[in-house]
Design an enzyme around this catalytic site. Sequence first.
Site, PDB file in Angstrom:
ATOM      1  N   ASP A   1      -7.816   5.991   9.303  1.00 20.36           N
ATOM      2  CA  ASP A   1      -8.627   5.223  10.268  1.00 20.36           C
ATOM      3  C   ASP A   1      -9.667   4.384   9.532  1.00 20.36           C
ATOM      4  OD1 ASP A   1      -9.786   7.636   9.517  1.00 20.36           O
ATOM      5  OD2 ASP A   1     -10.601   8.113  11.489  1.00 20.36           O
TER       6      ASP A   1
ATOM      7  N   TYR B   1       9.072   9.531  10.859  1.00 20.81           N
ATOM      8  CA  TYR B   1      10.186   8.670  11.274  1.00 20.81           C
ATOM      9  C   TYR B   1      11.536   9.338  11.034  1.00 20.81           C
ATOM     10  CZ  TYR B   1       6.909   4.743  11.776  1.00 20.81           C
ATOM     11  OH  TYR B   1       5.873   3.922  12.153  1.00 20.81           O
TER      12      TYR B   1
ATOM     13  N   ASP C   1       3.765   1.824   7.561  1.00 21.29           N
ATOM     14  CA  ASP C   1       4.317   0.879   8.535  1.00 21.29           C
ATOM     15  C   ASP C   1       3.178   0.108   9.196  1.00 21.29           C
ATOM     16  OD1 ASP C   1       6.051  -0.413  10.270  1.00 21.29           O
ATOM     17  OD2 ASP C   1       6.116   1.251  11.698  1.00 21.29           O
TER      18      ASP C   1
ATOM     19  N   ASP D   1       1.537  -4.006   8.196  1.00 27.45           N
ATOM     20  CA  ASP D   1       1.420  -5.116   9.157  1.00 27.45           C
ATOM     21  C   ASP D   1      -0.004  -5.670   9.148  1.00 27.45           C
ATOM     22  OD1 ASP D   1       4.072  -4.724   9.981  1.00 27.45           O
ATOM     23  OD2 ASP D   1       3.586  -4.992  12.098  1.00 27.45           O
TER      24      ASP D   1
ATOM     25  N   LYS E   1      -4.545  11.465   6.287  1.00 23.57           N
ATOM     26  CA  LYS E   1      -5.437  11.944   7.354  1.00 23.57           C
ATOM     27  C   LYS E   1      -5.667  13.427   7.082  1.00 23.57           C
ATOM     28  CE  LYS E   1      -7.627  11.410  11.316  1.00 23.57           C
ATOM     29  NZ  LYS E   1      -8.843  10.579  11.459  1.00 23.57           N
TER      30      LYS E   1
END
Length: 358
Positions: A223, A142, A247, A251, A191
């Site tokens: 994942d 980001y 992020d 959620d 990851k």
Amino acid sequence: MNYKIAVIAGDGIGPEVVEETVNILNCVGDKFNHKFEYEYLLAGGCAIDEKGIPLPEETLEACKKADAVLLGAVGGPKWDNPDAKIRPEQALLGLRGGLGLFCNLRPALLYAPLKEASPLKDSIIGDGIDICVVRELTGGIYFGERGREEINGVKGAYDTERYNENEVRRIGKIAFETAMKRNKKLTSIDKANILESSRLWRKVIDELAKEYPEVEVNHMYVDNAAMQLVRNPKQFDVIVTSNMFGDILSDEASMITGSIGMLPSASLGEGKKGMYEPIHGSAPDIAGQGIANPLATILSAAMMLRYSFDLEEEAKAIEKAVVSVLEEGYRTADIMSEGNKLVGTKEIGKLVLEKILS
Ligand code: IPM
Ligand code: MG
């Protein structure tokens, strides 16, 4: 004591949920003898409209001088052209970066009276869910270099995920400290089977683990973590992860607790200053109707009292009041279920306020 709070109500439902929260803070101030002073500032879409930019210099400067920042939400369809160079979300990134707030605490707590609002089965939820997501907030993709390019006549675009050891160590440290205060269980999500930056992340977390021998650490690919969060969320206690993964996963974690409308967050840096905001967005579809859930912002104010002002008793008073109101069956539309009492933004704010005073 006097505390200076920079208030950025923002766009959409932001001003509505912030208004209720300021009422609550004033009530806490009266009850416990503190004075909260507010400076209202523009950021996000409304700042684009008035000043032409999402984060005016004076807003950032005032936030730097304040003891803490309370933020509603920014953004909305009016400014949502993905090709636009100026976007409301830049205000958030600018504030996080500009104030050095590299750590984002997102507690995902399933309140017992809201069990029926969770989309997961009772057998999965058991006696409740209590996860704390520690998200890195000022690094990674980001904030990395990005751009457009053209190679052999084909147009492309790129973003870069980049972390250095210091960035991972400082967020890792907070995650370990958080784990020590809770159940001494930490899951670091990356990851590392693909990304070099994740391999560095993992190495630094493993080094830190030696300093916290009591904390049980495990690594999980993102994942798999996305799947495990709905399959068996109770295996998680503290999660630490990068900006982008945090992020997304926060959620997801919020939804399993019933509603994104319930979850607060704290963005912290080296000192005591923090920025406190609900993790939901500006919800333009319901803005101005008086039906938004202000509880995530109210609970964010509780985090402000706890982390920036060291007012633990006051923070608990807000959190207890919220739970009591839920126990009595009051619900905004987003968490409504059969047999409960539907109320609007102002009513639920007032109910929480009355509980604090009682
Ligand atoms: C959040 C939001 C922001 C983010 C957006 C609005 C820039 O989704 O706080 O999670 O991605 O950090
Ligand atoms: Mg988000």
